[in-house]
Scaffold this motif. Structure first.
Motif, PDB file in Angstrom:
ATOM      1  N   GLY A  78       2.442   7.333  15.087  1.00  0.00           N
ATOM      2  CA  GLY A  78       2.260   8.356  16.033  1.00  0.00           C
ATOM      3  C   GLY A  78       0.662   8.565  16.237  1.00  0.00           C
ATOM      4  O   GLY A  78       0.273   8.464  17.361  1.00  0.00           O
ATOM      5  N   VAL A  79       0.130   8.807  15.084  1.00  0.00           N
ATOM      6  CA  VAL A  79      -1.219   9.096  15.028  1.00  0.00           C
ATOM      7  C   VAL A  79      -2.048   7.857  15.608  1.00  0.00           C
ATOM      8  O   VAL A  79      -2.859   8.021  16.400  1.00  0.00           O
ATOM      9  N   VAL A 131      -1.368   9.876   4.271  1.00  0.00           N
ATOM     10  CA  VAL A 131      -0.878   9.609   2.986  1.00  0.00           C
ATOM     11  C   VAL A 131       0.179   8.900   3.082  1.00  0.00           C
ATOM     12  O   VAL A 131       1.408   8.974   2.128  1.00  0.00           O
ATOM     13  N   ILE A 152      -9.416  15.535   7.822  1.00  0.00           N
ATOM     14  CA  ILE A 152      -8.817  16.065   8.989  1.00  0.00           C
ATOM     15  C   ILE A 152      -7.615  16.642   8.815  1.00  0.00           C
ATOM     16  O   ILE A 152      -6.703  16.200   8.131  1.00  0.00           O
ATOM     17  N   HIS A 161       9.658   2.453  14.230  1.00  0.00           N
ATOM     18  CA  HIS A 161       9.085   2.887  15.467  1.00  0.00           C
ATOM     19  C   HIS A 161       7.679   2.380  15.724  1.00  0.00           C
ATOM     20  O   HIS A 161       7.022   2.028  14.874  1.00  0.00           O
ATOM     21  N   LYS A 181       5.041  -5.517  17.362  1.00  0.00           N
ATOM     22  CA  LYS A 181       4.143  -4.466  17.271  1.00  0.00           C
ATOM     23  C   LYS A 181       2.705  -4.733  17.852  1.00  0.00           C
ATOM     24  O   LYS A 181       2.292  -4.050  18.549  1.00  0.00           O
ATOM     25  N   TYR A 240      -1.093  -6.829   8.655  1.00  0.00           N
ATOM     26  CA  TYR A 240      -1.685  -6.384   7.367  1.00  0.00           C
ATOM     27  C   TYR A 240      -0.822  -6.999   6.373  1.00  0.00           C
ATOM     28  O   TYR A 240      -0.853  -7.025   5.137  1.00  0.00           O
ATOM     29  N   TYR A 269       5.487  12.169  10.281  1.00  0.00           N
ATOM     30  CA  TYR A 269       5.533  11.838   8.725  1.00  0.00           C
ATOM     31  C   TYR A 269       5.798  12.856   8.086  1.00  0.00           C
ATOM     32  O   TYR A 269       6.264  13.058   6.828  1.00  0.00           O
ATOM     33  N   VAL A 290      -5.161  18.184  11.348  1.00  0.00           N
ATOM     34  CA  VAL A 290      -4.843  18.642  12.779  1.00  0.00           C
ATOM     35  C   VAL A 290      -5.865  19.041  13.500  1.00  0.00           C
ATOM     36  O   VAL A 290      -7.061  18.514  13.530  1.00  0.00           O
ATOM     37  N   SER A 343      -0.963  -3.830  11.732  1.00  0.00           N
ATOM     38  CA  SER A 343       0.771  -3.565  11.687  1.00  0.00           C
ATOM     39  C   SER A 343       1.095  -4.569  10.659  1.00  0.00           C
ATOM     40  O   SER A 343       0.916  -5.543  10.419  1.00  0.00           O
ATOM     41  N   SER A 344       2.469  -4.336  10.320  1.00  0.00           N
ATOM     42  CA  SER A 344       3.345  -5.005   9.420  1.00  0.00           C
ATOM     43  C   SER A 344       4.226  -5.940  10.560  1.00  0.00           C
ATOM     44  O   SER A 344       4.717  -6.972   9.717  1.00  0.00           O
ATOM     45  N   ILE A 362      -7.098  10.818   7.121  1.00  0.00           N
ATOM     46  CA  ILE A 362      -5.835  11.825   7.807  1.00  0.00           C
ATOM     47  C   ILE A 362      -4.629  11.793   6.925  1.00  0.00           C
ATOM     48  O   ILE A 362      -4.046  12.649   6.874  1.00  0.00           O
ATOM     49  N   THR A 400       1.049   1.484  13.510  1.00  0.00           N
ATOM     50  CA  THR A 400       1.530   1.578  14.910  1.00  0.00           C
ATOM     51  C   THR A 400       2.093   3.066  14.899  1.00  0.00           C
ATOM     52  O   THR A 400       2.904   3.293  15.724  1.00  0.00           O
TER      53      THR A 400
HETATM   54  N1  LIG Z   1      -4.289  15.282   8.156  1.00  0.00           N
HETATM   55  C1  LIG Z   1      -3.431  15.647   9.400  1.00  0.00           C
HETATM   56  O1  LIG Z   1      -3.874  16.571  10.170  1.00  0.00           O
HETATM   57  C2  LIG Z   1      -2.294  14.829   9.615  1.00  0.00           C
HETATM   58  C3  LIG Z   1      -1.694  14.652  11.049  1.00  0.00           C
HETATM   59  C4  LIG Z   1      -0.876  13.833  11.319  1.00  0.00           C
HETATM   60  C5  LIG Z   1      -0.539  12.973  10.601  1.00  0.00           C
HETATM   61  N2  LIG Z   1      -0.978  13.176   9.154  1.00  0.00           N
HETATM   62  C6  LIG Z   1      -0.551  11.845   8.259  1.00  0.00           C
HETATM   63  O2  LIG Z   1      -0.966  10.756   8.776  1.00  0.00           O
HETATM   64  C7  LIG Z   1      -0.067   9.506   8.495  1.00  0.00           C
HETATM   65  C8  LIG Z   1       0.659   9.042   9.735  1.00  0.00           C
HETATM   66  O3  LIG Z   1       1.400   9.959  10.242  1.00  0.00           O
HETATM   67  P1  LIG Z   1       2.172   9.551  11.421  1.00  0.00           P
HETATM   68  O4  LIG Z   1       3.129  10.778  11.750  1.00  0.00           O
HETATM   69  O5  LIG Z   1       1.533   9.113  12.449  1.00  0.00           O
HETATM   70  O6  LIG Z   1       3.199   8.478  10.825  1.00  0.00           O
HETATM   71  P2  LIG Z   1       4.466   7.421  11.318  1.00  0.00           P
HETATM   72  O7  LIG Z   1       4.545   7.564  12.894  1.00  0.00           O
HETATM   73  O8  LIG Z   1       5.580   7.725  10.564  1.00  0.00           O
HETATM   74  O9  LIG Z   1       3.665   5.977  11.106  1.00  0.00           O
HETATM   75  C9  LIG Z   1       4.335   5.001  10.197  1.00  0.00           C
HETATM   76  C10 LIG Z   1       3.822   3.808  10.474  1.00  0.00           C
HETATM   77  O10 LIG Z   1       2.553   3.753   9.697  1.00  0.00           O
HETATM   78  C11 LIG Z   1       2.264   2.498   9.429  1.00  0.00           C
HETATM   79  N3  LIG Z   1       1.920   2.437   7.965  1.00  0.00           N
HETATM   80  C12 LIG Z   1       2.847   2.302   6.842  1.00  0.00           C
HETATM   81  N4  LIG Z   1       2.258   2.228   5.674  1.00  0.00           N
HETATM   82  C13 LIG Z   1       1.230   1.664   6.219  1.00  0.00           C
HETATM   83  C14 LIG Z   1       0.057   1.037   5.244  1.00  0.00           C
HETATM   84  N5  LIG Z   1       0.199   0.812   3.690  1.00  0.00           N
HETATM   85  N6  LIG Z   1      -1.061   0.338   6.014  1.00  0.00           N
HETATM   86  C15 LIG Z   1      -1.004   0.476   7.253  1.00  0.00           C
HETATM   87  N7  LIG Z   1      -0.164   1.181   8.035  1.00  0.00           N
HETATM   88  C16 LIG Z   1       1.000   1.571   7.564  1.00  0.00           C
HETATM   89  C17 LIG Z   1       3.465   1.690   9.719  1.00  0.00           C
HETATM   90  O11 LIG Z   1       3.048   0.819  10.918  1.00  0.00           O
HETATM   91  P3  LIG Z   1       3.657  -0.589  11.309  1.00  0.00           P
HETATM   92  O12 LIG Z   1       4.985  -0.418  11.400  1.00  0.00           O
HETATM   93  O13 LIG Z   1       2.950  -1.061  12.533  1.00  0.00           O
HETATM   94  O14 LIG Z   1       3.256  -1.494  10.012  1.00  0.00           O
HETATM   95  C18 LIG Z   1       4.524   2.727   9.963  1.00  0.00           C
HETATM   96  O15 LIG Z   1       5.539   2.322  11.006  1.00  0.00           O
HETATM   97  C19 LIG Z   1       1.061  10.386   7.400  1.00  0.00           C
HETATM   98  O16 LIG Z   1       0.492  10.149   6.106  1.00  0.00           O
HETATM   99  C20 LIG Z   1       1.017  11.627   7.759  1.00  0.00           C
HETATM  100  O17 LIG Z   1       1.433  12.661   6.914  1.00  0.00           O
HETATM  101  C21 LIG Z   1      -1.771  13.623   8.721  1.00  0.00           C
END
Ligand SMILES: NC(=O)c1ccc[n+]([C@@H]2O[C@H](COP(=O)([O-])OP(=O)(O)OC[C@H]3O[C@@H](n4cnc5c(N)ncnc54)[C@H](OP(=O)(O)O)[C@@H]3O)[C@@H](O)[C@H]2O)c1
Length: 340
Positions: A173-174, A262, A286, A331, A198, A213, A44, A288, A193-194, A260, A171
């Motif tokens: 990556g993280v 945003v 956190i 995804h 999934k 959700y 993301y 990474v 999940s929405s 983690i 659902t």
């Molecule tokens: N701090 C760190 O070190 C770190 C590291 C990695 C990622 N991140 C952050 O963590 C977040 C996730 O990253 P990612 O790469 O895993 O993202 P991603 O793969 O793009 O995840 C997107 C998924 O999150 C779910 N989602 C979106 N809005 C939501 C909400 N309001 N409530 C619940 N689920 C929701 C949806 O799942 P469904 O389709 O199942 O609804 C969507 O498909 C991002 O904000 C990213 O910037 C931070």
């Protein structure tokens, strides 16, 4: 001199666009290795950088933090690696181990320094890990950001124990890595999940309970019910300001919220933080993890023979379509782009 193909973030309007271009193949200097990139994965964060959501200047940068490939050349003083070694890059090129230091902000791949969406990548010889033999390059490319983050949150900072409960939001990556790690360690995972489809896939991966959700907007109340009015021991909080209130209502006394993500934006939380005090909860920021975290995570993957969940693989030339697919939120798990 050989020429390499690469993608670059080029300024367009208020943000950036992805543009494919070329450059002379780089040569590794002291302390560096040159890696033939076989696969990268998207996070993301790559959308945040592309859209300049966080205001970050990344013009001219090669994007993406996550990639894996084989070493083709090493710098003059590099003895630890040799051509042919299968490696993945560490998100922070300088965070080897120990506590985080602010200087590592100047060495994050695809952010402050060039990332891996290129034919070859120059990496620090200290900022790579060996790819486990049982993983493909595509699988290994999913690990550096999302995988290490989930590991650092739940295992390193969270000290997750068998029998404990974990709440993973969405659902992406993280969250899917969190599900796989926690399930393999004998924890009970609730996934939201929405999408019901999934959620079915999450159950097939071992989720203990699931909550939609979208159809259950008060998902915190459902989590409360599912845990016998106790709450969960760990929340993998990837939503941010828009989900934190419900995460605080979902966590058990003495539990952990790993802050983690945003996904709902960078604004301030709208809710009172009082539940954190009232429940004696730990809020862990956190970012990474270190190379040591990555190496520990790899040992865990080998021991448990866990394969990352890849949603879809795009050819190198279709990087824009890969970004669009991530942005669509369709995804489940990780989106991968093959090397050139
Ligand atoms: N701090 C760190 O070190 C770190 C590291 C990695 C990622 N991140 C952050 O963590 C977040 C996730 O990253 P990612 O790469 O895993 O993202 P991603 O793969 O793009 O995840 C997107 C998924 O999150 C779910 N989602 C979106 N809005 C939501 C909400 N309001 N409530 C619940 N689920 C929701 C949806 O799942 P469904 O389709 O199942 O609804 C969507 O498909 C991002 O904000 C990213 O910037 C931070």
């Amino acid at each position: 001199m050989s020429t390499d193909r690469l993608w670059q973030l080029q300024p367009e309007g208020p943000a950036y666009r992805l543009a494919q271009t070329t450059r002379p193949r780089p040569t590794p200097g002291p302390g560096q290795v040159l890696v033939r990139v076989r696969a990268v994965s998207l996070n993301y964060r790559d959308l945040i950088n592309l859209r300049k959501t966080a205001g970050r200047e990344v013009g001219g940068r090669i994007p993406t933090s996550d990639g894996a490939g084989e070493i083709v050349a090493v710098g003059p003083d590099v003895a630890a690696w040799k051509p042919g070694d299968r490696v993945a890059g560490c998100f922070f090129q300088t965070w080897i181990g120990g506590p985080f230091e602010l200087r590592h902000h100047h060495a994050d791949l695809g952010g402050t320094v060039d990332g891996l969406l290129a034919e070859h990548a120059l990496l620090s010889a200290d900022g790579i890990v060996r790819v486990p033999d049982f993983l493909s390059f595509q699988e290994a490319a999913t690990l550096p950001c999302a995988g290490v983050t989930a590991w650092a949150a739940l295992v390193d900072r969270g000290n997750l124990q068998a029998g404990q409960t974990v709440l993973a939001l969405g659902t992406g990556g993280v969250s899917i890595f969190a599900l796989q790690i926690a399930t393999a360690l004998g924890a009970k995972v609730i996934v939201t999940s929405s999408s019901d489809e999934k959620l079915q896939r999450a159950r097939e991966l071992g989720a203990w309970q699931t909550v939609n959700y979208r159809t259950t907007p008060d998902w915190d109340k459902e989590v409360w019910k599912l845990t016998g009015k106790r709450g969960v021991d760990h929340v993998v909080e990837v939503g941010g300001p828009g989900t934190l209130e419900k995460s605080m209502q979902s966590v058990a006394a003495g539990g952990q919220i790993a802050l983690i993500g945003v996904l709902t934006g960078f604004g301030p939380p709208t809710a009172s933080l009082f539940p954190l005090l009232a429940r004696n909860v730990r809020l862990d920021g956190i970012y990474v993890g270190s190379r040591e975290h990555f190496e520990a995570f790899n040992r865990f993957l080998i021991e448990k023979q866990v394969h990352p969940v890849i949603d879809r693989v795009f050819p190198f030339d279709d990087a824009v379509a890969a970004y669009d697919h991530l942005a669509s939120g369709q995804h489940f798990g990780k989106v991968v782009i093959d090397g050139v």
